[in-house]
Every structure is written in structure tokens, then in C-alpha cells.
Design a protein around this motif. Structure first.
Motif, mmCIF file in Angstrom:
data_model
loop_
_atom_site.group_PDB
_atom_site.id
_atom_site.type_symbol
_atom_site.label_atom_id
_atom_site.label_comp_id
_atom_site.label_asym_id
_atom_site.label_seq_id
_atom_site.Cartn_x
_atom_site.Cartn_y
_atom_site.Cartn_z
ATOM 1 N N SER A 140 0.738 -6.652 7.646
ATOM 2 C CA SER A 140 -1.008 -6.584 7.768
ATOM 3 C C SER A 140 -1.654 -5.355 7.120
ATOM 4 O O SER A 140 -0.566 -4.791 7.154
ATOM 5 N N PRO A 141 -2.850 -5.751 7.093
ATOM 6 C CA PRO A 141 -3.356 -4.706 5.832
ATOM 7 C C PRO A 141 -3.861 -3.487 7.171
ATOM 8 O O PRO A 141 -3.574 -3.157 7.934
ATOM 9 N N PRO A 142 -3.235 -2.140 6.201
ATOM 10 C CA PRO A 142 -3.623 -0.801 6.943
ATOM 11 C C PRO A 142 -5.188 -0.566 7.457
ATOM 12 O O PRO A 142 -5.850 -1.015 6.039
ATOM 13 N N LYS A 143 -5.631 0.006 7.911
ATOM 14 C CA LYS A 143 -6.429 0.244 8.525
ATOM 15 C C LYS A 143 -7.143 1.702 7.434
ATOM 16 O O LYS A 143 -6.107 2.629 8.093
ATOM 17 N N GLY A 144 -7.806 1.965 6.860
ATOM 18 C CA GLY A 144 -8.350 2.723 6.491
ATOM 19 C C GLY A 144 -7.796 3.247 4.767
ATOM 20 O O GLY A 144 -7.990 4.081 4.495
ATOM 21 N N ARG A 145 -7.697 1.956 4.376
ATOM 22 C CA ARG A 145 -6.602 2.223 2.857
ATOM 23 C C ARG A 145 -6.500 1.887 2.128
ATOM 24 O O ARG A 145 -7.039 0.635 2.141
ATOM 25 N N LYS A 146 -6.813 1.774 0.465
ATOM 26 C CA LYS A 146 -6.503 1.230 -0.057
ATOM 27 C C LYS A 146 -5.800 -0.584 -0.248
ATOM 28 O O LYS A 146 -4.496 0.037 0.289
ATOM 29 N N TYR A 147 -5.355 -1.477 -0.174
ATOM 30 C CA TYR A 147 -4.397 -2.208 -0.317
ATOM 31 C C TYR A 147 -4.400 -3.292 -1.550
ATOM 32 O O TYR A 147 -5.355 -3.814 -1.884
ATOM 33 N N GLU A 148 -3.055 -4.753 -1.717
ATOM 34 C CA GLU A 148 -3.019 -4.888 -2.574
ATOM 35 C C GLU A 148 -2.787 -6.551 -1.548
ATOM 36 O O GLU A 148 -1.573 -5.977 -1.399
ATOM 37 N N ARG A 149 -3.228 -7.249 -1.729
ATOM 38 C CA ARG A 149 -2.420 -8.309 -1.102
ATOM 39 C C ARG A 149 -1.527 -9.684 -1.745
ATOM 40 O O ARG A 149 -2.685 -9.659 -3.122
ATOM 41 N N ILE A 150 -0.235 -9.766 -1.541
ATOM 42 C CA ILE A 150 -0.056 -10.156 -2.432
ATOM 43 C C ILE A 150 0.747 -11.555 -1.635
ATOM 44 O O ILE A 150 1.161 -11.363 -0.728
ATOM 45 N N SER A 151 1.708 -12.305 -2.064
ATOM 46 C CA SER A 151 1.601 -14.207 -1.884
ATOM 47 C C SER A 151 3.475 -13.947 -1.505
ATOM 48 O O SER A 151 4.305 -12.703 -2.060
ATOM 49 N N TRP B 175 0.571 -1.337 0.155
ATOM 50 C CA TRP B 175 0.028 0.155 -0.027
ATOM 51 C C TRP B 175 1.013 0.629 -0.245
ATOM 52 O O TRP B 175 1.727 0.896 0.483
ATOM 53 N N ARG B 176 0.343 2.600 -0.518
ATOM 54 C CA ARG B 176 1.432 3.577 -0.039
ATOM 55 C C ARG B 176 0.300 4.492 0.847
ATOM 56 O O ARG B 176 -0.440 4.992 0.574
ATOM 57 N N ASP B 177 1.064 5.481 1.691
ATOM 58 C CA ASP B 177 0.902 6.309 2.392
ATOM 59 C C ASP B 177 0.450 7.630 1.942
ATOM 60 O O ASP B 177 0.649 7.460 0.418
#
Length: 89
Positions: A64-75, A52-54
Motif C-alpha cells: 500500500s502507498p505510504p501516506k504523506g510521502r513520495k513513492y513510486e508505483r512498480i509492477s 519509497w524511502r523513510d
């Protein structure tokens, strides 16, 4: 009279066994399926990183995924074989 009592007892035992089997087995199967689903989700999360980007645009990769942001799950585990992208100039 004794044979009738034994027959009645056998029928009652058979009915009790049928009732137990028909009520207990579906419940156990549902529990197994739920446990397998939870295990699959945990395995997927254990194998995942989150990209994800800040606000400043800096790229982050975290466990862990960021709260309140778009993110991409990668393996964490690379795919088998070689992946080729023809986007280079």
C-alpha cells in the motif's frame, strides 16, 4: 373503429418501446463503462507495489502507498523480454 384503436395501441406501444430503449440503453452503457473503469483500477492496484524511502533513507517496498510521502508505483509482473541498462562501468 376497431382498426383505429389497434393502430393507436400499436403506435403507443412503439412510442413506449422507443422511450424505454432511448433512456435505458445509455444508462446501462454508462454503468458498464464505470464498472470497467473500476475493474481496471482495481487490477492495476492489485498488480502494484510501492517503493519509497523513510526519513533515515531506508528503502521500503510495500503493498500500500505510504501516506504523506513520495513513492513510486512498480509492477509485480515483470515486463516481457530482457531489459538492458548501459549504466555500468
Amino acid at each position: 373503429m376497431k382498426q383505429a384503436a389497434l393502430l393507436l395501441l400499436a403506435i403507443a406501444a412503439g412510442a413506449a418501446a422507443w422511450w424505454w430503449y432511448s433512456s435505458e440503453m445509455p444508462r446501462r452503457e454508462r454503468e458498464r463503462m464505470a464498472a470497467a473503469e473500476v475493474a481496471a483500477i482495481q487490477a492495476e492496484r492489485a498488480n502494484a507495489l510501492y517503493r519509497w524511502r523513510d526519513d533515515a533513507g531506508a528503502l521500503h517496498v510495500t503493498q500500500s502507498p505510504p501516506k504523506g510521502r513520495k513513492y513510486e508505483r512498480i509492477s509485480r509482473i515483470p515486463a516481457d523480454g530482457i531489459e538492458v541498462h548501459g549504466e555500468r562501468d
